[in-house]
Design a protein around this motif. Structure first.
Motif, short mmCIF file in Angstrom:
data_model
loop_
_atom_site.label_atom_id
_atom_site.label_comp_id
_atom_site.label_asym_id
_atom_site.label_seq_id
_atom_site.Cartn_x
_atom_site.Cartn_y
_atom_site.Cartn_z
N GLU A 123 10.27 3.54 4.10
CA GLU A 123 10.28 4.99 3.87
C GLU A 123 10.98 5.30 2.56
O GLU A 123 12.15 4.94 2.37
N PHE A 158 6.75 9.85 0.83
CA PHE A 158 6.03 8.63 0.47
C PHE A 158 6.63 7.44 1.21
O PHE A 158 7.81 7.43 1.56
N SER A 159 5.79 6.43 1.43
CA SER A 159 6.27 5.17 2.00
C SER A 159 5.41 4.04 1.45
O SER A 159 4.32 4.25 0.92
N ILE A 160 5.95 2.83 1.58
CA ILE A 160 5.25 1.61 1.17
C ILE A 160 5.01 0.80 2.44
O ILE A 160 5.95 0.49 3.17
N GLU A 161 3.77 0.48 2.71
CA GLU A 161 3.43 -0.44 3.79
C GLU A 161 3.25 -1.81 3.15
O GLU A 161 2.49 -1.96 2.20
N ALA A 175 -0.51 10.24 -6.29
CA ALA A 175 -0.18 9.24 -5.27
C ALA A 175 -0.79 7.89 -5.60
O ALA A 175 -1.47 7.26 -4.79
N THR A 182 7.20 -1.06 7.11
CA THR A 182 6.96 0.21 6.43
C THR A 182 8.29 0.66 5.85
O THR A 182 9.28 0.76 6.57
N LEU A 187 0.86 -1.17 0.00
CA LEU A 187 0.00 0.00 0.00
C LEU A 187 0.90 1.23 0.00
O LEU A 187 1.80 1.34 0.83
N LEU A 188 0.67 2.14 -0.94
CA LEU A 188 1.42 3.39 -0.99
C LEU A 188 0.76 4.38 -0.03
O LEU A 188 -0.46 4.57 -0.06
N THR A 189 1.56 5.03 0.82
CA THR A 189 1.04 6.06 1.71
C THR A 189 1.82 7.34 1.47
O THR A 189 2.99 7.32 1.07
N GLU A 190 1.16 8.46 1.71
CA GLU A 190 1.75 9.77 1.47
C GLU A 190 1.46 10.67 2.65
O GLU A 190 0.33 10.72 3.14
N GLN A 191 2.48 11.37 3.11
CA GLN A 191 2.30 12.37 4.15
C GLN A 191 3.08 13.59 3.71
O GLN A 191 4.32 13.59 3.74
#
Length: 127
Positions: free
Chosen positions: A85, A32-35, A114, A83, A24-28
């Motif tokens: 980073e 970006f990070s991959i879970e 994203a 996770t 799952l791609l996450t963005e803050q």
């Protein structure tokens, strides 16, 4: 007669990832990070996926190596997780390659929206 037994721990036990990995791609903000989590489950819910990350100009390569037991076991059945980073990604898109058990899954990450899209393989997106 004195008998002494010594035990030396060789390090954490390693397990092969037998099924696939869901990502799952996450963005803050701009980061970006991959879970990631394994499709197969383990006896401790806090086992870790060990990986290698390589980033070039517009390419990102992640190899999922194996699962490693945690120092303390949270006794509950669950997948191994990690996770990863990626940091700040400045380009509009990146070519993505995942490697798992000598199988390659390719995809594209579009930073403006994203979105991570993947082709066929043993690494897939979280449903």
């Amino acid at each position: 007669m004195i008998l002494a037994l010594y035990s030396c721990k060789k390090g954490p036990e390693e397990f092969q990832i037998q099924e696939g990995v869901k990502v799952l791609l996450t963005e803050q903000g701009d980061d970006f990070s991959i879970e990631a989590r394994t499709e197969n489950t383990f006896s401790c819910e806090n086992y870790l996926i060990i990986y290698e990350l390589k980033q070039d100009e517009d390419e990102i390569f992640i190899e999922f190596k194996h699962v490693e037991e945690a120092e303390l076991c949270y006794t509950a059945i669950g997948p191994a997780r990690i996770t990863i980073e990626l940091g700040e990604l400045m380009l509009p898109s990146y070519e993505f390659t995942f490697s798992l058990n000598d199988s390659i899954t390719k995809g594209t990450l579009t930073t403006s929206s994203a979105i991570l899209s993947l082709g066929e393989g043993n690494v897939s997106l979280v449903d």
